[in-house]
Design an enzyme around this catalytic site. Structure first.
Site, PDB file in Angstrom:
ATOM      1  N   CYS A  23      15.848  10.317  74.220  1.00 13.43           N
ATOM      2  CA  CYS A  23      14.795  11.104  75.287  1.00 13.43           C
ATOM      3  C   CYS A  23      15.551  11.056  76.819  1.00 13.43           C
ATOM      4  CB  CYS A  23      13.655  10.233  75.004  1.00 13.43           C
ATOM      5  SG  CYS A  23      12.340  11.093  76.035  1.00 13.43           S
ATOM      6  N   CYS A  37       8.337   4.227  75.016  1.00 14.15           N
ATOM      7  CA  CYS A  37       9.448   3.492  74.337  1.00 14.15           C
ATOM      8  C   CYS A  37      10.021   2.581  75.144  1.00 14.15           C
ATOM      9  CB  CYS A  37      10.415   4.433  73.669  1.00 14.15           C
ATOM     10  SG  CYS A  37       9.651   5.712  72.432  1.00 14.15           S
ATOM     11  N   GLN A  82      -3.376   6.210  60.582  1.00 13.35           N
ATOM     12  CA  GLN A  82      -2.094   5.877  61.081  1.00 13.35           C
ATOM     13  C   GLN A  82      -1.179   6.887  61.413  1.00 13.35           C
ATOM     14  OE1 GLN A  82      -1.379   2.916  61.516  1.00 13.35           O
ATOM     15  NE2 GLN A  82      -2.665   1.702  60.032  1.00 13.35           N
ATOM     16  N   TYR A 127     -13.775  -2.625  57.302  1.00 10.97           N
ATOM     17  CA  TYR A 127     -13.068  -1.740  58.534  1.00 10.97           C
ATOM     18  C   TYR A 127     -12.246  -0.533  57.686  1.00 10.97           C
ATOM     19  CZ  TYR A 127     -13.860  -6.013  61.046  1.00 10.97           C
ATOM     20  OH  TYR A 127     -14.266  -7.344  61.726  1.00 10.97           O
ATOM     21  N   ASP A 148     -17.339   0.614  56.886  1.00 12.17           N
ATOM     22  CA  ASP A 148     -16.982   0.850  58.244  1.00 12.17           C
ATOM     23  C   ASP A 148     -18.196   1.508  59.187  1.00 12.17           C
ATOM     24  OD1 ASP A 148     -13.828   1.729  59.806  1.00 12.17           O
ATOM     25  OD2 ASP A 148     -15.651   2.634  60.524  1.00 12.17           O
ATOM     26  N   CYS A 162      -2.938  -4.361  63.665  1.00  8.71           N
ATOM     27  CA  CYS A 162      -2.102  -3.531  64.650  1.00  8.71           C
ATOM     28  C   CYS A 162      -1.851  -4.606  65.817  1.00  8.71           C
ATOM     29  CB  CYS A 162      -2.813  -2.175  65.032  1.00  8.71           C
ATOM     30  SG  CYS A 162      -4.365  -2.413  65.875  1.00  8.71           S
ATOM     31  N   GLU A 170       3.260  -4.113  63.433  1.00  3.82           N
ATOM     32  CA  GLU A 170       2.102  -4.197  62.458  1.00  3.82           C
ATOM     33  C   GLU A 170       2.117  -5.517  61.743  1.00  3.82           C
ATOM     34  OE1 GLU A 170      -1.604  -1.506  61.187  1.00  3.82           O
ATOM     35  OE2 GLU A 170       0.018  -1.098  62.649  1.00  3.82           O
TER      36      GLU A 170
END
Length: 555
Positions: free
Chosen positions: A154, A163, A353, A389, A411, A490, A545
């Site tokens: 990049c 990043c 996701q 959730y 949820d 997460c 994760e």
């Protein structure tokens, strides 16, 4: 990586970004005040995680808190605009390097660096009393043996904040992410080391570039547009991209190589649209770029090949089907994606996701570990799944076949539950196999107190937001006492905090004589950790994760 065009690796030797309105500390902000009392590590925030890593480094240097404060005063920052040379000696769980200047005990927090780098930096903010200084990365003087800038794909790396690890071999990234999980449980679980099993190796993403199915670049409105008076329109196309490390102004991003091919082409199309339509905007906005898939089975011999949809941006072939990829920009449109043979639809602007390539091995891992390896003699087999959730049903649906008693997802977002029910039908699951409840997570336990779910026959999957579970939910979970818990997160730091509560079997109010409904407590339980493993949903970044598998233990 196939299907990902790699731009020429940039020279990561000079960072031209400057902080506006810099004061003596170089950033226009007032010096941070000395914090008199350290708060308990419970939030899992960036600042809290960073400070714990810094304190560990200070302790490793045999520095007390008092000496750290003296070190800050005895090692004042250089004058505004001057540059210093530092060596990176440790990697923080935030992805930043922690560095030292020769002859000084002051720690410098430097982004875009890796352990072993010697770099030139500009110190811009000293955190008094905590022994560290925030610094901007300028250039590499001597690279670490781990650094290879030819890996960088990049042109915006070291300016865009997205990043941190593109200079690293992917195997090294996975090692760092395992270390992040290790430190999370050391710093946040409040558990004795012997209660935490060895952290397993992080599972890597099949794609390390070209994996992100959603991006949300943004742009600012015209200068002064917030003031009262007639609305001003943009006079030219504004920079469209992301907020950089070194400025509050949006960094103009023409391409993002971690995004999928369809999303990258969608970004190009939106930038072209803005070339013509910028005058319509009187304020800033966020642009949605969401990949959607139309799957078409391959025709049998002799059957005609169907034409590609008109808006197709990318085509992915397999032996049995063709996936036509488009890019959605309407938040209210419906996106579609596949995980193996499972189909999921969602509002394009909602959460799902963002790395589809890792979801097949990820859901397979959950499937392989959601049930205990063996059922001891005399124990009931697990028949029920409760998915707290649940969102649009990722775990409820992909794991439903394992539970003869049925699976239920809950949820708080009613729209997500609508789509979860639709997704269950799309995957051929009857309501008796898979149902959903729109309510706050604690309401779940009210629905299971009627005896419909025997805790001895039930596994609960948790996948809360970054803040983790609240005390009320954990209290009710311990009172319900399911046989097994699968905690997906997460944020491995808040996960470690919550897992610590479950392992101790202690949460505020749980030791009272009566349960919340006034009934006598029938049992006290805690949980043992069977395994903890990280999954790399976001290669090239410092994010990981976590999946923790827990088994009930009677007290």
């Amino acid at each position: 990586m196939e299907g990902v065009e790699s731009p020429k690796a940039p020279q990561v030797s000079q960072n031209q970004g400057k902080r506006p309105n810099q004061n003596a500390h170089g950033d226009g902000r007032k010096p941070a005040k000395t914090r008199k009392k350290q708060k308990p590590a419970v939030e899992g925030s960036h600042d809290e995680v960073l400070l714990l890593d810094i304190q560990a480094l200070l302790e490793a240097q045999k520095l007390s808190d008092d000496f750290a404060g003296e070190a800050a005063e005895s090692n004042p920052l250089p004058e505004q605009g001057s540059e210093i040379e530092v060596e990176v000696v440790e990697q923080s769980s935030t992805g930043d390097g922690l560095a030292l200047q020769q002859g000084s005990k002051q720690i410098y927090v430097v982004p875009f660096t890796v352990k072993g780098d010697i770099v030139k930096v500009k110190a811009y903010r000293q955190i008094h009393g905590q022994g560290y200084t925030q610094a901007d990365f300028i250039s590499v003087i001597k690279p670490s043996l781990l650094r290879d800038d030819s890996r960088i794909r990049c042109q915006y790396f070291s300016r865009c904040s997205g990043c941190q690890f593109q200079m690293l071999d992917y195997s090294e990234q996975l090692k760092l992410k395992r270390d992040i999980v290790v430190k999370a449980y050391r710093n946040f679980s409040q558990l004795a080391p012997e209660l935490v099993p060895e952290i397993l190796d992080t599972i890597g993403s099949p794609l390390q570039y070209g994996y992100r199915t959603k991006l949300t670049p943004h742009f600012d409105g015209p200068p002064g547009g917030h003031r009262r008076g007639p609305k001003k329109s943009l006079s030219e196309r504004p920079p469209i991209g992301f907020t950089p490390k070194t400025s509050r102004k949006v960094l103009d991003i023409e391409d993002c190589p971690i995004a999928t091919e369809a999303v990258r082409k969608g970004l190009t199309a939106e930038r072209t649209r803005m070339d013509a339509e910028f005058g319509r905007y009187t304020k800033g906005a966020t642009i949605l770029l969401r990949e959607s898939t139309q799957r078409v089975p391959k025709p049998s011999d002799g059957e005609p090949t169907p034409a590609s949809p008109a808006d197709t941006l990318h085509v992915a072939e397999s032996a049995t089907h063709t996936d036509y990829k488009t890019c959605i920009t309407d938040n209210n449109a419906t996106s579609t994606e596949y995980i193996d043979s499972f189909i999921f639809t969602n509002p394009a602007g909602s959460f799902f996701q963002n790395n589809n390539s890792i979801l097949p091995p990820f859901t397979a891992h959950i499937r392989e570990h959601i049930l205990p390896p063996t059922t001891p003699p005399g124990s009931k087999p697990i028949r029920n799944l409760i998915d707290a959730y649940s969102g649009s049903g990722l775990f409820t649906i992909t794991q439903a076949a394992l539970f003869p008693g049925g699976s239920i997802g809950i949820d708080i977002a009613g729209k997500s539950i609508e789509f979860a029910r639709r997704n269950a039908a799309l995957n051929g699951l009857a309501e008796s196999q898979c149902r959903f409840l729109a309510a706050d997570a604690p309401e779940l336990f009210k629905s299971v107190k009627d005896g419909a779910y025997d805790p001895d026959e039930t596994v609960v999957v948790l996948d809360p937001p970054r803040k983790g579970c609240d005390a009320s939910f954990l209290r009710q979970l311990l009172q319900f006492a399911p046989r097994r818990v699968v905690y997906v997160s997460c944020n491995v730091h808040t996960q470690a905090r919550d897992v610590g509560v479950l392992v101790r079997g202690e949460v505020e109010g749980l030791s009272e004589e009566k349960a919340e409904d006034g009934a006598e407590k029938k049992r006290r339980v805690r949980y043992d950790i069977e395994s903890i493993r990280g999954f790399d949903f976001f290669p090239q970044t410092g994010h990981v994760e976590g999946v923790a598998i827990l088994n009930r233990v009677e007290i």
